[in-house]
Design an enzyme around this catalytic site. Structure first.
Site, PDB file in Angstrom:
ATOM      1  N   GLU A 344       0.845  -1.194   0.000  1.00 25.38           N
ATOM      2  CA  GLU A 344       0.000   0.000   0.000  1.00 25.38           C
ATOM      3  C   GLU A 344       0.883   1.247   0.000  1.00 25.38           C
ATOM      4  O   GLU A 344       1.893   1.318   0.709  1.00 25.38           O
ATOM      5  CB  GLU A 344      -0.913  -0.007   1.226  1.00 25.38           C
ATOM      6  CG  GLU A 344      -1.666   1.270   1.496  1.00 25.38           C
ATOM      7  CD  GLU A 344      -2.554   1.705   0.340  1.00 25.38           C
ATOM      8  OE1 GLU A 344      -2.566   2.915   0.042  1.00 25.38           O
ATOM      9  OE2 GLU A 344      -3.214   0.840  -0.267  1.00 25.38           O
ATOM     10  N   CYS A 428     -12.963  -0.261  -9.963  1.00 28.68           N
ATOM     11  CA  CYS A 428     -14.129   0.613  -9.786  1.00 28.68           C
ATOM     12  C   CYS A 428     -14.313   1.537 -10.985  1.00 28.68           C
ATOM     13  O   CYS A 428     -15.134   2.454 -10.928  1.00 28.68           O
ATOM     14  CB  CYS A 428     -13.982   1.439  -8.504  1.00 28.68           C
ATOM     15  SG  CYS A 428     -12.555   2.549  -8.509  1.00 28.68           S
TER      16      CYS A 428
END
Length: 481
Positions: A344, A428
């Protein structure tokens, strides 16, 4: 919105064509492409131009009345987002519910069509994907958002932005938000001095986190900032004890993000209960990313676990891992002899992930840019696992859930170079996903399965989970290599 354009406000009568990515339909006027919002394919509408000009490649327009309605049109669920009522009142609709005038089942058909068309146009592939809705969703598509961000008016009231505009409209409810958001009555609080307010209302309903972001001028003036913080603290003293409030400070003097606690905590708890993969609890900080639909975390965990089918002792790379949502479940599946590499870029999210994964020693949280981290693995395959290397082991599978912009060519190339047996891509945005898919296919990967999840009812957004496998040609080249 380019309200200064000389054509802005002009009313056009348009026969509406296909829905395009972004929540607008495609129409033509005197040979010019017009992107029309708040319409449905097949309708004839009167639309007000919101951005135009003789030199513009295309125009934008809002539906203001319907000449020939679609059988799938319904009364909009949110007055402030209803283009027809908004324009009749002399204002523009707020963004965020551009499909609210369409029946829920037809919204899903349109999303499938947009995904298919986008994959054909950008990805150069014919991909059929089923659309899965959330069983617990209301038929109206309301009350699902657990994360909501607000602008603030000059008088300190919460507001939403008009689409593609700095113009804000005060609000007193958010129909898409979970019910506990409206119950807080934050609309009655004076947030003068704030630029933005973000509210997290977890699905379990036991706590709330409000993050207030000051105006730049306020944040830069220590005295003003202290005065406003004191005022905000006083004005929110009546909120229930479960509500935590923090001030988020960004800028050179504060670093990436500093949280000033006014009451409660700077983080909250999310509980993810799945069918077949257990239940886990997560810590998510005020600036951390979390899926906005109340059931999205469990839905996506189940989809990813089914697609990956993780086995004991496997090495799995979880890229763009956030607070460790997938990593937590994956680590449990691969067991003590396996490895989960949780990558991340956000320092805050990585801090949360370390806390969420602290009891699973097979999970390694690595903070850094994805392409650079994978590059280091490729260059130093025998580096210590704690430093983000693979200790000589091969990555068996990759899951990635990148931001809206997608992973990008460089990262896709490095993911390919890991030579995994499976890639599960959570997306997304169909446009960025189509671009990344095109590059994966060029490297020799094939789509095994793709599913659309309607995690954003009454909006044009969608989530997809797609499984990629090496093609026969790629497998052969690996064997020869």
């Amino acid at each position: 919105m380019a309200a200064h354009d000389k054509d802005a406000g002009q009313i056009l009568t348009l026969e509406v064509g296909a829905m395009a990515h972004g929540g607008h339909c495609v129409a033509r006027y005197d040979g010019r492409v017009v992107f029309v919002r708040h319409a449905i394919p097949g309708e004839i509408v009167n639309a007000a131009v919101t951005a135009g000009g003789d030199d513009a490649r295309f125009w934008r327009a809002d539906t203001v009345s319907v000449v020939r309605p679609s059988e799938f049109r319904r009364s909009h669920q949110w007055k402030l987002a209803d283009s027809i009522r908004a324009h009749a009142s002399g204002r523009f609709p707020v963004g965020g519910a551009e499909f609210g005038h369409i029946t829920l089942e037809h919204q899903r058909r349109l999303k499938a069509q947009v995904f298919r068309d986008t994959m054909t146009r950008i990805g150069k592939l014919n991909v059929e994907a089923a659309v899965v809705g959330i069983t617990e969703d209301e038929p109206t598509g309301l009350h699902w958002r657990t994360r909501n961000a607000f602008s603030v008016t000059s008088t300190g009231r919460l507001a939403m932005n008009v689409h593609r505009s700095a113009t804000v409209v005060p609000v007193r409810n958010i129909p898409l938000g979970v019910r506990q958001l409206d119950a807080l009555q934050l609309w009655d609080i004076d947030f003068t001095g704030a630029a933005r307010v973000e509210v997290a209302t977890p699905a379990h309903g036991e706590e709330v986190l409000v993050v207030v972001f000051p105006l730049e001028a306020v944040a830069a003036n220590k005295k003003q900032l202290e005065q406003h913080i004191a005022q905000w603290r006083k004005r929110m003293i009546h909120l229930p004890s479960k509500v935590s409030v923090v001030v988020g400070l960004r800028g050179k003097q504060f670093g990436p993000l500093e949280m000033v606690r006014l009451r409660g905590r700077t983080w909250l708890t999310e509980v993810v209960e799945t069918q077949g993969f257990g239940t886990h609890t997560f810590r998510v900080s005020g600036d951390g990313f979390w899926q906005v639909h109340r059931d999205a975390p469990s839905t996506l965990v189940e989809a990813v676990m089914d697609a990956l089918d993780p086995q004991p002792s496997q090495v799995i790379a979880d890229l763009y891992a956030g607070a460790g949502l997938f990593s937590k479940f994956l680590a449990e599946s691969v067991g003590n002899d396996g490895v989960v590499l949780s990558v991340e870029a956000s320092p805050g999210a990585s801090r949360d992930a370390r806390k969420n994964l602290h009891d699973q020693k097979q999970a390694y949280v690595i903070n850094g840019l994805t392409d650079r981290i994978i590059g280091s693995w490729l260059q130093r395959p025998k580096a210590a696992m704690a430093n983000g290397g693979l200790d000589g082991r091969r990555v068996d599978a990759v899951v990635l859930d990148p931001p809206r912009a997608g992973a990008g060519r460089a990262t896709i190339t490095r993911i390919h170079q890991l030579a995994a047996e499976k890639i599960v891509y959570v997306s997304c945005d169909p446009a960025s996903f189509a671009r990344d898919t095109k590059w994966l296919v060029e490297h020799g990967w094939e789509i095994e399965d793709s599913t659309i999840y309607d995690l954003f009812p009454d909006t044009y957004h969608m989530e997809t989970v797609t499984t990629f496998r090496p093609s026969a040609t790629l497998r052969q080249s690996r064997d020869l290599g």
